[in-house]
Design a protein around this motif. Structure first.
Motif, PDB file in Angstrom:
ATOM      1  N   PRO A  37      42.268  41.658  41.462  1.00  0.00           N
ATOM      2  CA  PRO A  37      41.907  40.276  41.803  1.00  0.00           C
ATOM      3  C   PRO A  37      41.702  40.070  43.311  1.00  0.00           C
ATOM      4  O   PRO A  37      40.730  39.421  43.717  1.00  0.00           O
ATOM      5  CB  PRO A  37      43.084  39.454  41.269  1.00  0.00           C
ATOM      6  N   ALA A  38      42.576  40.625  44.144  1.00  0.00           N
ATOM      7  CA  ALA A  38      42.415  40.485  45.597  1.00  0.00           C
ATOM      8  C   ALA A  38      41.204  41.269  46.086  1.00  0.00           C
ATOM      9  O   ALA A  38      40.441  40.786  46.924  1.00  0.00           O
ATOM     10  CB  ALA A  38      43.682  40.955  46.319  1.00  0.00           C
ATOM     11  N   VAL A  39      41.019  42.479  45.559  1.00  0.00           N
ATOM     12  CA  VAL A  39      39.871  43.303  45.932  1.00  0.00           C
ATOM     13  C   VAL A  39      38.574  42.586  45.562  1.00  0.00           C
ATOM     14  O   VAL A  39      37.632  42.514  46.356  1.00  0.00           O
ATOM     15  CB  VAL A  39      39.960  44.696  45.268  1.00  0.00           C
ATOM     16  N   ALA A  40      38.528  42.016  44.373  1.00  0.00           N
ATOM     17  CA  ALA A  40      37.329  41.304  43.913  1.00  0.00           C
ATOM     18  C   ALA A  40      37.045  40.084  44.792  1.00  0.00           C
ATOM     19  O   ALA A  40      35.876  39.797  45.109  1.00  0.00           O
ATOM     20  CB  ALA A  40      37.488  40.890  42.455  1.00  0.00           C
ATOM     21  N   ALA A  44      33.774  39.513  46.987  1.00  0.00           N
ATOM     22  CA  ALA A  44      32.968  38.288  46.861  1.00  0.00           C
ATOM     23  C   ALA A  44      32.701  37.669  48.231  1.00  0.00           C
ATOM     24  O   ALA A  44      31.592  37.165  48.489  1.00  0.00           O
ATOM     25  CB  ALA A  44      33.671  37.289  45.944  1.00  0.00           C
ATOM     26  N   GLN A  45      33.684  37.713  49.113  1.00  0.00           N
ATOM     27  CA  GLN A  45      33.477  37.193  50.468  1.00  0.00           C
ATOM     28  C   GLN A  45      32.400  37.991  51.190  1.00  0.00           C
ATOM     29  O   GLN A  45      31.562  37.421  51.896  1.00  0.00           O
ATOM     30  CB  GLN A  45      34.790  37.237  51.262  1.00  0.00           C
ATOM     31  N   GLY A  46      32.417  39.306  51.033  1.00  0.00           N
ATOM     32  CA  GLY A  46      31.383  40.138  51.648  1.00  0.00           C
ATOM     33  C   GLY A  46      30.009  39.848  51.072  1.00  0.00           C
ATOM     34  O   GLY A  46      29.027  39.727  51.809  1.00  0.00           O
ATOM     35  N   ILE A  47      29.942  39.723  49.744  1.00  0.00           N
ATOM     36  CA  ILE A  47      28.669  39.415  49.086  1.00  0.00           C
ATOM     37  C   ILE A  47      28.117  38.094  49.606  1.00  0.00           C
ATOM     38  O   ILE A  47      26.915  37.962  49.868  1.00  0.00           O
ATOM     39  CB  ILE A  47      28.849  39.390  47.554  1.00  0.00           C
ATOM     40  N   ALA A  48      28.993  37.116  49.788  1.00  0.00           N
ATOM     41  CA  ALA A  48      28.566  35.775  50.229  1.00  0.00           C
ATOM     42  C   ALA A  48      27.931  35.775  51.612  1.00  0.00           C
ATOM     43  O   ALA A  48      27.128  34.895  51.926  1.00  0.00           O
ATOM     44  CB  ALA A  48      29.753  34.817  50.190  1.00  0.00           C
ATOM     45  N   THR A  49      28.242  36.774  52.433  1.00  0.00           N
ATOM     46  CA  THR A  49      27.633  36.818  53.769  1.00  0.00           C
ATOM     47  C   THR A  49      26.142  37.098  53.697  1.00  0.00           C
ATOM     48  O   THR A  49      25.399  36.768  54.610  1.00  0.00           O
ATOM     49  CB  THR A  49      28.287  37.905  54.662  1.00  0.00           C
ATOM     50  N   GLY A  50      25.717  37.775  52.616  1.00  0.00           N
ATOM     51  CA  GLY A  50      24.311  38.157  52.498  1.00  0.00           C
ATOM     52  C   GLY A  50      23.946  39.384  53.313  1.00  0.00           C
ATOM     53  O   GLY A  50      22.794  39.816  53.308  1.00  0.00           O
ATOM     54  N   ASP A  51      24.915  39.961  54.026  1.00  0.00           N
ATOM     55  CA  ASP A  51      24.630  41.119  54.876  1.00  0.00           C
ATOM     56  C   ASP A  51      25.501  42.331  54.577  1.00  0.00           C
ATOM     57  O   ASP A  51      25.561  43.268  55.370  1.00  0.00           O
ATOM     58  CB  ASP A  51      24.811  40.749  56.356  1.00  0.00           C
ATOM     59  N   VAL A  58      30.258  40.134  41.993  1.00  0.00           N
ATOM     60  CA  VAL A  58      31.286  41.169  41.857  1.00  0.00           C
ATOM     61  C   VAL A  58      31.206  41.720  40.437  1.00  0.00           C
ATOM     62  O   VAL A  58      31.184  40.960  39.470  1.00  0.00           O
ATOM     63  CB  VAL A  58      32.687  40.578  42.127  1.00  0.00           C
ATOM     64  N   PRO A  59      31.168  43.034  40.284  1.00  0.00           N
ATOM     65  CA  PRO A  59      31.129  43.612  38.939  1.00  0.00           C
ATOM     66  C   PRO A  59      32.472  43.454  38.237  1.00  0.00           C
ATOM     67  O   PRO A  59      33.500  43.215  38.887  1.00  0.00           O
ATOM     68  CB  PRO A  59      30.824  45.089  39.201  1.00  0.00           C
ATOM     69  N   ALA A  60      32.476  43.624  36.943  1.00  0.00           N
ATOM     70  CA  ALA A  60      33.721  43.636  36.179  1.00  0.00           C
ATOM     71  C   ALA A  60      34.529  44.869  36.588  1.00  0.00           C
ATOM     72  O   ALA A  60      33.961  45.883  37.012  1.00  0.00           O
ATOM     73  CB  ALA A  60      33.427  43.666  34.682  1.00  0.00           C
ATOM     74  N   TRP A  61      35.844  44.796  36.449  1.00  0.00           N
ATOM     75  CA  TRP A  61      36.724  45.900  36.812  1.00  0.00           C
ATOM     76  C   TRP A  61      36.278  47.216  36.180  1.00  0.00           C
ATOM     77  O   TRP A  61      36.219  48.238  36.853  1.00  0.00           O
ATOM     78  CB  TRP A  61      38.168  45.589  36.437  1.00  0.00           C
ATOM     79  N   ASP A  62      35.958  47.206  34.878  1.00  0.00           N
ATOM     80  CA  ASP A  62      35.594  48.449  34.192  1.00  0.00           C
ATOM     81  C   ASP A  62      34.400  49.135  34.852  1.00  0.00           C
ATOM     82  O   ASP A  62      34.395  50.344  35.023  1.00  0.00           O
ATOM     83  CB  ASP A  62      35.294  48.195  32.711  1.00  0.00           C
ATOM     84  N   ARG A  63      33.398  48.353  35.221  1.00  0.00           N
ATOM     85  CA  ARG A  63      32.210  48.929  35.860  1.00  0.00           C
ATOM     86  C   ARG A  63      32.542  49.453  37.255  1.00  0.00           C
ATOM     87  O   ARG A  63      32.133  50.552  37.639  1.00  0.00           O
ATOM     88  CB  ARG A  63      31.094  47.883  35.928  1.00  0.00           C
TER      89      ARG A  63
END
Length: 195
Positions: A37-40, A44-51, A58-63
């Protein structure tokens, strides 16, 4: 001058010692499934930057779990909270590339600029070299200057720029390719099954 050193009003250094004691050290340890949960959230914060990545969610844990080597997943903790993570993925299933991986390093917004990425990447280099991995590579958007600086400081060199290999939110993006070759780990010969 006392104030410039962080000394208290009496110039006795107590204030400076208190400040040093309240700054928590960044700890690095192996990632556990319960950290997801913390890693995800950090991902998500990194993804939100767009860079940070071409990923848009964020992918599902299994993937995510299936894509990353189990022995080289690390988290950084600060005051008992996970504030960053790093992991590697194999670049190929071919034997000749068994010692080549691609890294991901993400740091929580609240912990950026505090040496978290540096500690994570140093620990990752140590863990991969101990396992005989001879090359860590990565692709970083040119706009992600902090990640480029982090990787260069860890001994990565720029190999070149992939011109517009993909789109993110309708915009073509370049990717800077970097690699770090180990000075201690080398390529073992591939072992092939006997016919």
């Amino acid at each position: 001058m006392g104030g410039e050193r962080g000394d208290g009003p009496a110039g006795d250094g107590i204030h400076a010692a208190t400040v040093r004691a309240t700054r928590s050290a960044v700890g690095v340890r192996a990632m556990r499934a319960g950290d997801w949960p913390a890693v995800a959230e950090i991902y998500a914060q990194g993804i939100a930057t767009g860079d940070a990545t071409f990923e848009t969610e964020v992918p599902a844990w299994d993937r995510w779990d299936a894509a990353h080597l189990p022995d080289h997943r690390l988290v950084a903790e600060l005051d008992g909270a996970v504030v960053g993570w790093t992991a590697v993925s194999p670049v190929s299933g071919r034997c000749v590339y068994a010692g080549v991986v691609e890294d991901s390093v993400y740091v929580a917004e609240s912990a950026r600029g505090r040496g978290v990425g540096r500690r994570l990447l140093a620990a990752l280099v140590g863990s991969t070299e101990a396992a005989g991995i001879w090359t860590i590579q990565t692709g970083i958007f040119p706009e992600n200057e902090p990640s480029l600086a982090l990787h260069r400081a860890a001994g990565f060199r720029v190999l070149g720029v992939r011109d517009r290999p993909g789109q993110l939110h309708g915009r073509w993006r370049d990717v800077v390719l970097l690699e770090r070759r180990s000075a201690v780990a080398g390529r073992p010969e591939c072992t092939r099954p006997s016919p």
